[in-house]
Design an enzyme around this catalytic site. Structure first.
Site, PDB file in Angstrom:
ATOM      1  CG  HIS A 104      -2.104  -0.914   1.164  1.00 25.71           C
ATOM      2  ND1 HIS A 104      -1.964  -2.270   1.192  1.00 25.71           N
ATOM      3  CD2 HIS A 104      -3.431  -0.697   1.109  1.00 25.71           C
ATOM      4  CE1 HIS A 104      -3.145  -2.854   1.152  1.00 25.71           C
ATOM      5  NE2 HIS A 104      -4.065  -1.925   1.086  1.00 25.71           N
ATOM      6  N   GLY A 118      -0.382  -1.899  -5.890  1.00 27.74           N
ATOM      7  CA  GLY A 118      -1.147  -3.110  -5.579  1.00 27.74           C
ATOM      8  C   GLY A 118      -2.577  -2.766  -5.228  1.00 27.74           C
ATOM      9  CG  HIS A 119      -5.834  -0.601  -2.663  1.00 28.11           C
ATOM     10  ND1 HIS A 119      -6.633   0.286  -3.362  1.00 28.11           N
ATOM     11  CD2 HIS A 119      -6.629  -1.138  -1.700  1.00 28.11           C
ATOM     12  CE1 HIS A 119      -7.844   0.288  -2.847  1.00 28.11           C
ATOM     13  NE2 HIS A 119      -7.879  -0.572  -1.836  1.00 28.11           N
ATOM     14  CG  HIS A 149     -10.073  -5.489  -3.081  1.00 27.82           C
ATOM     15  ND1 HIS A 149     -10.089  -4.118  -3.147  1.00 27.82           N
ATOM     16  CD2 HIS A 149     -10.214  -5.795  -1.773  1.00 27.82           C
ATOM     17  CE1 HIS A 149     -10.215  -3.612  -1.934  1.00 27.82           C
ATOM     18  NE2 HIS A 149     -10.293  -4.621  -1.077  1.00 27.82           N
ATOM     19  CD  GLU A 196     -11.534  -6.483   2.111  1.00 24.13           C
ATOM     20  OE1 GLU A 196     -12.045  -5.940   3.097  1.00 24.13           O
ATOM     21  OE2 GLU A 196     -10.441  -6.123   1.626  1.00 24.13           O
ATOM     22  CD  GLU A 248     -14.410  -2.229   1.725  1.00 22.62           C
ATOM     23  OE1 GLU A 248     -13.976  -3.276   1.192  1.00 22.62           O
ATOM     24  OE2 GLU A 248     -13.680  -1.296   2.100  1.00 22.62           O
ATOM     25  CB  CYS A 274     -14.614   1.441   0.432  1.00 23.89           C
ATOM     26  SG  CYS A 274     -13.874   2.189   1.873  1.00 23.89           S
ATOM     27  CB  CYS A 315     -10.924   1.811   4.209  1.00 29.40           C
ATOM     28  SG  CYS A 315     -11.793   0.230   4.283  1.00 29.40           S
ATOM     29  CB  CYS A 316     -16.133   2.001   5.255  1.00 29.86           C
ATOM     30  SG  CYS A 316     -15.781   0.451   4.422  1.00 29.86           S
TER      31      CYS A 316
HETATM   32  O1  FUB Z   1      -6.702  -2.153   1.524  1.00 25.06           O
HETATM   33  C1  FUB Z   1      -7.185  -0.865   1.838  1.00 25.06           C
HETATM   34  C2  FUB Z   1      -8.656  -0.927   2.084  1.00 25.06           C
HETATM   35  O2  FUB Z   1      -8.915  -1.787   3.189  1.00 25.06           O
HETATM   36  C3  FUB Z   1      -9.475  -1.527   0.975  1.00 25.06           C
HETATM   37  O3  FUB Z   1      -9.856  -0.633   0.005  1.00 25.06           O
HETATM   38  C4  FUB Z   1     -10.616  -2.088   1.695  1.00 25.06           C
HETATM   39  O4  FUB Z   1     -11.330  -3.049   0.960  1.00 25.06           O
HETATM   40  C5  FUB Z   1      -9.989  -2.668   2.923  1.00 25.06           C
HETATM   41  O5  FUB Z   1      -9.467  -3.922   2.673  1.00 25.06           O
HETATM   42 ZN    ZN Z   2     -13.862   0.393   3.205  1.00 26.94          ZN
END
Ligand code: FUB
Ligand code: ZN
Length: 636
Positions: free
Chosen positions: A137, A188-189, A263, A315, A331, A333, A399-400
């Site tokens: 991340h 990776g994200h 994801h 997820e 989720e 998010c 995160c949400c």
């Molecule tokens: O990995 C960062 C955040 O945490 C993701 O966007 C969410 O799904 C949770 O896993």
């Molecule tokens: Zn979230």
């Protein structure tokens, strides 16, 4: 070529006046944002920015894959700064600004001389930076901090955080790319791509856009970066904990992807960035890739609430039509990010399909994530519960929380867009702004009690008479909508979901729009096996649910709705400060002649019951109890 015709009116230029959004906004400004700062302090995320030495023990232990969600604390801080900065655009607040400034000072001190910035690596493993993009991340964190910096600069004009993050971006740009000595890596994200496009829009610095385009286009090429990176770390790429690069959408290059996989939040951020780049670069090929993915998501993989991602282990996405209700991950998010994507698609093509999904996700998939009290949340948003679900005050992975606060604090930014000689209303719900149309300053005041009421009035006050398009979104559910200009009925002939009224507008002109908002049943495609024989209830953009608090007498799963029973919408002042509920004469299934045996050749008996349904986003605000969105139907 993509033409840049309609652009969003930024939320800071739009005043919110409807009771619905005023109330949510006030809650977020006065309760959610301050409490989120307190939580970030309490859990240690703010302290970690000070790089305490020796590093304190992990607050969030590593999971079975050796990963701790603490590694993306910086993203939570960045997202909070972004949400808090949006709040400042509504009203300045010295206390919040002092808190942000203190964080910015810590970030500046934590930054390495070469511009690198990440509290986990700088504080704990400085020698390991950029060795595991796949899992750790770093680019995601930088992206959220950058978005926070841009928002804070826009709200206050203070640029210290922006300077810090621009240096960090400069560093990232030297590390990654196709040049000699650079790593061919990508996040990776996905997330930083969105932030880089925002930075480009703020500064006009083309290098930022190019870096975003590099990250998107490098993704999924062979030799695969995450394979090479794992080997360089001494890890076996085949033992990747997620099992497949579909997890982070790097299994193939993004332009070749036609099915949304993996994801869900990663996927939505990626698609949003693709749409951003398609617009900024006039890239038709990328636009077509976005459209293919959009079709896939919205025709086979989206819940009726615009929740995304049925499965918890990734997820994310599974198979087309696999939309289980009780175990839905969905989720918060992911729905927030779907709003981002839909909004970008809408500015590639002004097409109501995108605005319909945007609105559905806003009122249902996303808003459900925030409790009425503003300090409790849902991370997963199932469409059915046996009563065991509780909202939580914080999460090991929060995160949400800040995704929903940044969304509500900026919600007015989704309402309308302008071109040189047109204004398009995407959302209704009390939005006021002043824009320039056909070279004339025009004050626009949309007044409504939406989403409770479907009656909308738009007052148009140009400084001088001016001819421009007034485009009104006619939602997919608004069958038979009618409109009048200064009391005279006008024919509405929506094209791609928007009805256009073009005429010379004068001070004092007013348009009224009646969208018609019947309470109705919605049915799923028969391939959605979980919803066969069931109906969801909706009124306008709101999906409803039956909750035990309103339907005492047993689990709501024993309720069944006769197919022809009328649905009556009624205003309840005693609930949540006023809410529209739906009522119907229904049946409750109880043991019949079988006498309560687990199995019997006798069917259950059906007793009369009054079914009461509540907007889905309001569920779980009154203690435990069963809940269901898809209600069983009965003949009759
Ligand atoms: O990995 C960062 C955040 O945490 C993701 O966007 C969410 O799904 C949770 O896993
Ligand atoms: Zn979230």
């Amino acid at each position: 070529m993509t033409r840049r015709r309609y652009s969003p009116v930024p939320f800071a230029q739009v005043k919110l006046t409807s009771p619905f959004w005023r109330e949510r906004l006030e809650t977020v400004l006065t309760r959610t944002i301050p409490s989120q700062h307190a939580k970030l302090a309490e859990v240690g995320a703010l302290e970690s920015l000070k790089l305490p030495q020796p590093p304190p023990p992990l607050r969030i232990p590593r999971n079975s894959h050796g990963l701790s969600t603490q590694i993306f604390w910086d993203s939570d801080v960045g997202k909070w700064i972004e949400a808090a900065s949006y709040a400042l655009a509504h009203r300045r607040d010295a206390d919040i600004e002092a808190k942000i400034d203190a964080i910015v000072d810590d970030l500046a001190r934590a930054q390495s001389p070469d511009g690198y910035l990440n509290s986990w690596y700088n504080g704990r493993e400085p020698e390991k930076r950029w060795t595991n993009l796949r899992d750790n991340h770093e680019l995601y964190n930088a992206g959220h901090l950058l978005e926070g910096a841009i928002a804070y600069f826009r709200a206050t004009g203070r640029r210290k955080m922006l300077d810090v993050m621009e240096r960090c971006v400069d560093h990232i740009a030297t590390m990654f790319g196709r040049g000699p000595g650079q790593k061919r890596g990508y996040p990776g994200h996905q997330e930083i791509e969105l932030a880089l496009v925002k930075l480009y829009r703020l500064t006009g610095d083309r290098r930022r856009l190019d870096l975003a385009a590099y990250f998107i286009d490098e993704r999924g090429h062979q030799p695969h970066y995450y394979t090479e990176e794992a080997l360089a770390r001494g890890d076996d790429p085949a033992s990747y904990w997620a099992g497949t690069y579909e997890y982070n959408q790097s299994h193939i290059p993004v332009r070749e992807q036609t099915r949304m996989v993996g994801h869900a939040v990663r996927a939505m951020y990626m698609a949003s960035a693709m749409a951003d780049l398609a617009l900024e670069l006039g890239d038709e090929n990328l636009k077509r890739a976005c459209e293919a993915l959009w079709r896939d998501v919205t025709t086979a993989q989206m819940y009726v609430t615009a929740g995304l991602g049925p499965k918890d282990t990734n997820e994310g996405f599974t198979e087309p039509y696999d939309l289980p209700n009780e175990t839905a991950y969905a989720e918060t998010c992911a729905s927030v990010a779907l709003i981002f994507w839909a909004h970008r698609m809408l500015h590639l093509d002004l097409d109501g399909r995108y605005a319909d999904v945007l609105e559905l996700a806003l009122f249902n998939g996303a808003l459900t994530g925030l409790a009425r009290d503003g300090v409790h949340y849902f991370y997963a948003n199932p469409l059915e519960s046996r009563g065991g679900r509780r909202r939580w005050a914080w999460h090991v992975c929060p995160c949400c929380t800040m995704n929903v606060s940044r969304l509500v604090a900026s919600v007015a930014g989704y309402a309308l867009s302008v071109s040189e000689d047109g204004v398009a209303f995407h959302l209704y719900g009390g939005f006021e702004t002043t824009v320039t149309l056909a070279g004339v300053k025009v004050a626009l005041r949309e007044t409504s009690d939406y989403p409770w009421s479907c009656e909308v009035r738009i007052d148009i006050d140009p400084e001088a008479p001016a001819t421009f398009d007034l485009k009104l979104r006619i939602p997919e559910w608004a069958k038979g909508a009618i409109a009048a200009v200064n009391g005279e009925k006008v024919a509405l002939a929506p094209v791609n979901g928007y009805a256009t009224i073009r005429r010379p507008w004068r001070k004092g002109d007013a348009v009224t729009l009646d969208l018609k908002m019947p309470a109705e049943r919605v049915y799923a495609h028969p391939n959605v096996r979980m919803d066969v024989g069931r109906a969801a209830l909706r009124r306008g953009p709101l999906i409803y649910c039956v909750e035990e608090a309103d339907n005492p007498g047993g689990p709501v799963q024993t309720l069944a709705l006769p197919r022809s029973a009328p649905l009556d919408a009624g205003w309840r002042t005693d609930l949540f400060g006023g809410v529209m509920t739906l009522k119907a004469s229904a049946k409750r299934l109880v043991p019949g002649k079988g006498g309560g045996a687990l199995y019997s050749t006798e069917p259950p008996a059906a007793e009369d019951a009054a079914l009461v349904a509540l907007p889905y986003h309001l569920w779980a605000n009154r203690g435990p109890g069963s809940m269901q969105v898809w209600v069983a139907e009965l003949d009759g």
